[in-house]
Design a protein around this motif. Structure first.
Motif, PDB file in Angstrom:
ATOM      1  N   LEU A  87       0.826  -1.210   0.000  1.00 59.75           N
ATOM      2  CA  LEU A  87       0.000   0.000   0.000  1.00 59.75           C
ATOM      3  C   LEU A  87       0.860   1.259   0.000  1.00 59.75           C
ATOM      4  O   LEU A  87       0.525   2.247  -0.671  1.00 59.75           O
ATOM      5  CB  LEU A  87      -0.943  -0.004   1.198  1.00 59.75           C
ATOM      6  N   ILE A  88       1.968   1.238   0.721  1.00 59.68           N
ATOM      7  CA  ILE A  88       2.873   2.399   0.726  1.00 59.68           C
ATOM      8  C   ILE A  88       3.463   2.597  -0.667  1.00 59.68           C
ATOM      9  O   ILE A  88       3.541   3.724  -1.171  1.00 59.68           O
ATOM     10  CB  ILE A  88       3.980   2.218   1.790  1.00 59.68           C
ATOM     11  N   ALA A  89       3.860   1.501  -1.321  1.00 60.72           N
ATOM     12  CA  ALA A  89       4.407   1.603  -2.680  1.00 60.72           C
ATOM     13  C   ALA A  89       3.326   2.056  -3.659  1.00 60.72           C
ATOM     14  O   ALA A  89       3.607   2.803  -4.602  1.00 60.72           O
ATOM     15  CB  ALA A  89       4.986   0.263  -3.124  1.00 60.72           C
ATOM     16  N   LEU A  90       2.096   1.646  -3.428  1.00 65.26           N
ATOM     17  CA  LEU A  90       0.992   2.021  -4.298  1.00 65.26           C
ATOM     18  C   LEU A  90       0.703   3.523  -4.230  1.00 65.26           C
ATOM     19  O   LEU A  90       0.339   4.141  -5.221  1.00 65.26           O
ATOM     20  CB  LEU A  90      -0.264   1.228  -3.924  1.00 65.26           C
ATOM     21  N   PHE A  91       0.904   4.102  -3.046  1.00 62.36           N
ATOM     22  CA  PHE A  91       0.659   5.534  -2.867  1.00 62.36           C
ATOM     23  C   PHE A  91       1.855   6.396  -3.257  1.00 62.36           C
ATOM     24  O   PHE A  91       1.855   7.593  -3.019  1.00 62.36           O
ATOM     25  CB  PHE A  91       0.236   5.835  -1.433  1.00 62.36           C
ATOM     26  N   GLY A  92       2.918   5.795  -3.823  1.00 63.85           N
ATOM     27  CA  GLY A  92       4.002   6.580  -4.389  1.00 63.85           C
ATOM     28  C   GLY A  92       5.315   6.549  -3.637  1.00 63.85           C
ATOM     29  O   GLY A  92       6.292   7.114  -4.098  1.00 63.85           O
ATOM     30  N   CYS A  93       5.389   5.917  -2.500  1.00 61.89           N
ATOM     31  CA  CYS A  93       6.648   5.854  -1.743  1.00 61.89           C
ATOM     32  C   CYS A  93       7.341   4.531  -2.040  1.00 61.89           C
ATOM     33  O   CYS A  93       7.444   3.654  -1.201  1.00 61.89           O
ATOM     34  CB  CYS A  93       6.379   6.005  -0.254  1.00 61.89           C
ATOM     35  N   TRP A  94       7.843   4.399  -3.238  1.00 57.18           N
ATOM     36  CA  TRP A  94       8.422   3.124  -3.648  1.00 57.18           C
ATOM     37  C   TRP A  94       9.942   3.119  -3.588  1.00 57.18           C
ATOM     38  O   TRP A  94      10.574   2.122  -3.871  1.00 57.18           O
ATOM     39  CB  TRP A  94       7.954   2.763  -5.046  1.00 57.18           C
ATOM     40  N   LEU A  95      10.608   4.210  -3.204  1.00 57.36           N
ATOM     41  CA  LEU A  95      12.073   4.277  -3.177  1.00 57.36           C
ATOM     42  C   LEU A  95      12.676   3.755  -1.872  1.00 57.36           C
ATOM     43  O   LEU A  95      13.730   4.197  -1.465  1.00 57.36           O
ATOM     44  CB  LEU A  95      12.527   5.723  -3.399  1.00 57.36           C
ATOM     45  N   GLY A  96      12.065   2.823  -1.225  1.00 59.73           N
ATOM     46  CA  GLY A  96      12.604   2.257   0.010  1.00 59.73           C
ATOM     47  C   GLY A  96      11.670   2.433   1.185  1.00 59.73           C
ATOM     48  O   GLY A  96      11.766   1.699   2.166  1.00 59.73           O
TER      49      GLY A  96
END
Length: 126
Positions: A87-96
């Protein structure tokens, strides 16, 4: 006309029931699968208790080696860590940032093992 009393009552046997199918065919009647063919030995009874496994080490008796131990615990990311990371990666925080839930203790599953025989004793899911 002389009456000596009521007529004598004799025992009349009830009509017999017809034979069962196995008796009529000549077979052996079936036995129950739960009927023991050999005598059951009554020895010492084993009583088991369910020990609740939590996030910390638990004091219990190992069912494999029968020794009284405090469980050895290891952690691994649980389902909640993977779902929240997705969910965090889905909302745009995918850089770690999506890996942060895999480092939080409240998102980790706890696996309990026996320290003597390394038997797996259970898992505490979060």
């Amino acid at each position: 006309m002389t009456k000596d009393g009521p007529p004598p009552y004799g025992f009349v046997p009830p009509p017999s029931a017809p034979p069962s199918y196995a008796q009529a065919v000549g077979g052996v009647p079936p036995s129950s699968p739960f009927t023991p063919q050999q005598p059951v030995l009554t020895g010492a009874q084993i009583v088991t208790t369910v020990v609740p496994i939590g996030p910390q080490s638990t004091h219990m008796i190992c069912p494999s080696c029968h020794s009284e131990v405090n469980t050895k615990t290891t952690t691994s990311p649980g389902m909640i860590a993977y779902v929240s990371g997705f969910l965090i990666a889905l909302f745009g925080c995918w850089l770690g940032c999506c890996l942060i839930p895999c480092c939080i203790d409240e998102c980790m599953d706890v696996h309990h093992m026996c320290p003597h025989c390394n038997a797996y004793l259970g898992r505490h899911r979060r």
